[in-house]
Design an enzyme around this catalytic site. Structure first.
Site, PDB file in Angstrom:
ATOM      1  N   TYR A   1      96.602  47.725 -15.306  1.00  0.00           N
ATOM      2  CA  TYR A   1      97.734  48.525 -15.774  1.00  0.00           C
ATOM      3  C   TYR A   1      98.258  49.462 -14.696  1.00  0.00           C
ATOM      4  O   TYR A   1      98.342  50.678 -14.899  1.00  0.00           O
ATOM      5  CB  TYR A   1      97.339  49.329 -17.026  1.00  0.00           C
ATOM      6  CG  TYR A   1      96.734  48.469 -18.103  1.00  0.00           C
ATOM      7  CD1 TYR A   1      97.526  47.629 -18.871  1.00  0.00           C
ATOM      8  CD2 TYR A   1      95.358  48.460 -18.326  1.00  0.00           C
ATOM      9  CE1 TYR A   1      96.972  46.804 -19.832  1.00  0.00           C
ATOM     10  CE2 TYR A   1      94.796  47.638 -19.291  1.00  0.00           C
ATOM     11  CZ  TYR A   1      95.613  46.813 -20.033  1.00  0.00           C
ATOM     12  OH  TYR A   1      95.063  46.007 -20.977  1.00  0.00           O
TER      13      TYR A   1
ATOM     14  N   TYR B   1      93.052  46.717 -30.896  1.00  0.00           N
ATOM     15  CA  TYR B   1      93.133  46.150 -29.548  1.00  0.00           C
ATOM     16  C   TYR B   1      92.159  44.983 -29.468  1.00  0.00           C
ATOM     17  O   TYR B   1      90.970  45.139 -29.766  1.00  0.00           O
ATOM     18  CB  TYR B   1      92.793  47.186 -28.463  1.00  0.00           C
ATOM     19  CG  TYR B   1      92.815  46.559 -27.090  1.00  0.00           C
ATOM     20  CD1 TYR B   1      94.036  46.271 -26.474  1.00  0.00           C
ATOM     21  CD2 TYR B   1      91.651  46.185 -26.441  1.00  0.00           C
ATOM     22  CE1 TYR B   1      94.072  45.637 -25.245  1.00  0.00           C
ATOM     23  CE2 TYR B   1      91.679  45.547 -25.205  1.00  0.00           C
ATOM     24  CZ  TYR B   1      92.900  45.279 -24.608  1.00  0.00           C
ATOM     25  OH  TYR B   1      92.940  44.642 -23.397  1.00  0.00           O
TER      26      TYR B   1
ATOM     27  N   ASP C   1      85.793  41.887 -34.425  1.00  0.00           N
ATOM     28  CA  ASP C   1      85.789  41.990 -32.969  1.00  0.00           C
ATOM     29  C   ASP C   1      84.838  43.126 -32.597  1.00  0.00           C
ATOM     30  O   ASP C   1      85.196  44.292 -32.680  1.00  0.00           O
ATOM     31  CB  ASP C   1      87.215  42.253 -32.472  1.00  0.00           C
ATOM     32  CG  ASP C   1      87.287  42.428 -30.964  1.00  0.00           C
ATOM     33  OD1 ASP C   1      86.227  42.558 -30.315  1.00  0.00           O
ATOM     34  OD2 ASP C   1      88.411  42.448 -30.431  1.00  0.00           O
TER      35      ASP C   1
ATOM     36  N   LYS D   1      81.750  42.501 -23.303  1.00  0.00           N
ATOM     37  CA  LYS D   1      81.468  43.773 -22.620  1.00  0.00           C
ATOM     38  C   LYS D   1      79.994  44.031 -22.312  1.00  0.00           C
ATOM     39  O   LYS D   1      79.540  43.635 -21.253  1.00  0.00           O
ATOM     40  CB  LYS D   1      82.109  44.914 -23.409  1.00  0.00           C
ATOM     41  CG  LYS D   1      83.634  44.868 -23.329  1.00  0.00           C
ATOM     42  CD  LYS D   1      84.311  46.190 -23.584  1.00  0.00           C
ATOM     43  CE  LYS D   1      85.725  46.206 -23.057  1.00  0.00           C
ATOM     44  NZ  LYS D   1      86.774  45.955 -24.024  1.00  0.00           N
TER      45      LYS D   1
HETATM   46  C1  PLP Z   1      87.823  45.019 -24.142  1.00  0.00           C
HETATM   47  C2  PLP Z   1      88.093  44.437 -25.462  1.00  0.00           C
HETATM   48  C3  PLP Z   1      88.600  43.126 -25.590  1.00  0.00           C
HETATM   49  C4  PLP Z   1      88.960  42.270 -24.392  1.00  0.00           C
HETATM   50  O1  PLP Z   1      87.862  41.966 -23.593  1.00  0.00           O
HETATM   51  P1  PLP Z   1      88.084  41.514 -22.060  1.00  0.00           P
HETATM   52  O2  PLP Z   1      86.707  41.185 -21.579  1.00  0.00           O
HETATM   53  O3  PLP Z   1      88.696  42.698 -21.365  1.00  0.00           O
HETATM   54  O4  PLP Z   1      88.985  40.334 -22.073  1.00  0.00           O
HETATM   55  C5  PLP Z   1      88.793  42.637 -26.863  1.00  0.00           C
HETATM   56  N1  PLP Z   1      88.497  43.376 -27.954  1.00  0.00           N
HETATM   57  C6  PLP Z   1      88.012  44.623 -27.868  1.00  0.00           C
HETATM   58  C7  PLP Z   1      87.681  45.370 -29.118  1.00  0.00           C
HETATM   59  C8  PLP Z   1      87.803  45.212 -26.627  1.00  0.00           C
HETATM   60  O5  PLP Z   1      87.343  46.457 -26.549  1.00  0.00           O
END
Ligand code: PLP
Length: 429
Positions: free
Chosen positions: A18, A146, A247, A276
């Site tokens: 970004y 997100y 997620d 992550k």
């Molecule tokens: C960081 C994140 C993503 C995307 O993961 P990347 O490894 O950056 O592609 C998707 N969902 C959530 C909740 C996130 O925090």
């Protein structure tokens, strides 16, 4: 090359997340990282408040993850996953299945969090296709979410405040509902559930799934909400034949004080995304877990799931994840992260007295200071470095998500730095 030359080349050549190529933000050259400290090329050491975006939960340069990866490199780093398999991936799948909610028994490995979301959405669409309901191709999701930066993941991010609003015309239109009302212990609002019910009643023929970050909406505003909403959502999804997708890319592996945010509620999703912290922040890897209903549903009548990244099941990444999850298993995670929560609460409390601060909230190893006004990152980032800490604010939010191995004095220093920086920043501007 000296430090100044490297920084100059960085400005010319490299995009950072970004950022602009014509007005590059300041970037600090790193020479090493160890435990909870990042060492800059000029010798300054910064206490890490970010875990490199939720991922480095055991700290940097951890001996047991280093050893596991070194061993794996000397054996093999990668083989294609089509037609071949290996112990690192099998062992990791076994660990994931045993630590996540019981019904999630099938594992799909991919390269990054965003891709694991793409995979989850494709699983949901393909599931309904094999069930004879091919019109179910869209998703419902709360605003302020997100889910990543790739196209399908972007389509379920907050449509306005998400980082992708200029792509709106290029994205699959999805169905948005209000974000869950904030407050972990605020009573569940019937009106909120009613809004979702009305959407489901009208659109369930189009809806393959409902995707949500359980308990904490992360990059979309660090919003904490009552886990009971998830129980209610499960019931609504069941009633209208909609798959529930969690997620947990940010919240997984202990961040919210339980092993998974899902463990704060009483139900299980059909599909869960992990990423992550999966490899302890060493190397990119993500996983999409599905229950038997989804996995066997897709596979019925000779069906195959239509996805297969080149680096699927990368053995080196799996070896890092195996070592990371062994460390997670060796902690009493609820106690460890519970202690972090009380240290964060204590360390951030003084900020309440600052006029610029709107509110403070902590959950597990997440501490958030919300300001009344957004900050200018170019201005404020160097101020944190001056204070000897690595903290990267976002909009109105200054937040901490330190490695779990951080000490109480280090958290106190992070809290002190936030106080000092807010005070100086606002007396200057
Ligand atoms: C960081 C994140 C993503 C995307 O993961 P990347 O490894 O950056 O592609 C998707 N969902 C959530 C909740 C996130 O925090």
């Amino acid at each position: 090359m000296n430090q100044a030359q490297l920084i100059e080349l960085d400005k010319q050549l490299l995009w950072h997340p970004y950022t602009s190529m014509s007005h590059p933000a300041p970037h600090f050259l790193v020479k090493g990282a160890e435990g909870c400290e990042i060492e800059l090329a000029d010798g300054r050491k910064l206490i890490d408040g970010m875990s490199s975006w939720w991922s480095v939960i055991h700290g940097y340069n951890h001996p047991s993850i280093n050893d596991a990866m070194t061993q794996q490199i000397h054996s093999f780093s990668h083989v294609m996953f089509g037609g071949l398999t290996h112990e690192p991936a099998i062992a990791l799948a076994q660990k994931l299945v045993s630590m996540t909610p019981e019904s999630l028994q099938r594992v799909f490995f991919s390269d990054s969090g965003s891709v694991s979301v793409e995979v989850a959405l494709k699983m949901a669409i393909q599931y309904w296709h094999t069930q004879g309901l091919p019109s179910k191709q869209h998703f419902a999701t709360p605003r302020s979410g997100y889910h990543g930066d790739t196209f399908a993941a972007m389509s379920v991010c907050d449509p306005v405040n998400g980082m992708h609003s200029m792509f709106n015309q290029a994205l699959t239109p999805q169905y948005f509902v209000s974000p869950p009302p904030t407050g972990l212990t605020e009573p569940v609002q019937e009106a909120y559930l009613q809004e979702i019910r009305i959407l489901f009643e009208a659109e369930h023929h189009q809806l393959a799934g409902f995707i949500i970050e359980p308990v904490v909406q992360n990059a979309g505003g660090m919003r904490f909400y009552n886990p009971s909403y998830l129980d209610e959502l499960r019931a609504l999804c069941d009633e209208f034949d909609i798959l529930l997708i969690f997620d947990e890319i940010a919240t997984g592996f202990g961040r919210t004080g339980k092993l998974f945010a899902t463990n704060h509620c009483h139900i299980e999703p059909d599909i869960m995304c992990l990423g992550k912290a999966l490899t302890g922040g060493y190397i990119t890897l993500a996983a999409t877990l599905a229950n038997d209903k989804v996995a066997l549903g897709i596979s019925q009548d000779g069906g195959v799931f239509m996805h297969g990244p080149t680096f699927m099941g990368n053995a080196l990444a799996c070896s890092a994840a195996n070592a990371s999850l062994d460390l997670v298993a060796s902690y009493d995670i609820e106690n460890k992260v519970g202690a972090l929560q009380s240290w964060l609460e204590e360390a951030l409390k003084p900020c309440e007295s600052l006029d610029a601060v709107a509110s403070i909230r902590c959950l597990g190893a997440i501490g958030v200071v919300e300001l009344h006004q957004p900050v200018n990152l170019h201005e404020i980032q160097p101020m944190f470095v001056e204070q000897g800490v690595w903290i990267r604010p976002f909009g109105k939010l200054i937040y901490l998500m330190p490695p779990y191995v951080i000490t109480k004095p280090q958290i106190e220093q992070l809290g002190h730095a936030i106080y000092q920086v807010i005070e100086t920043y606002h007396s200057d501007s």
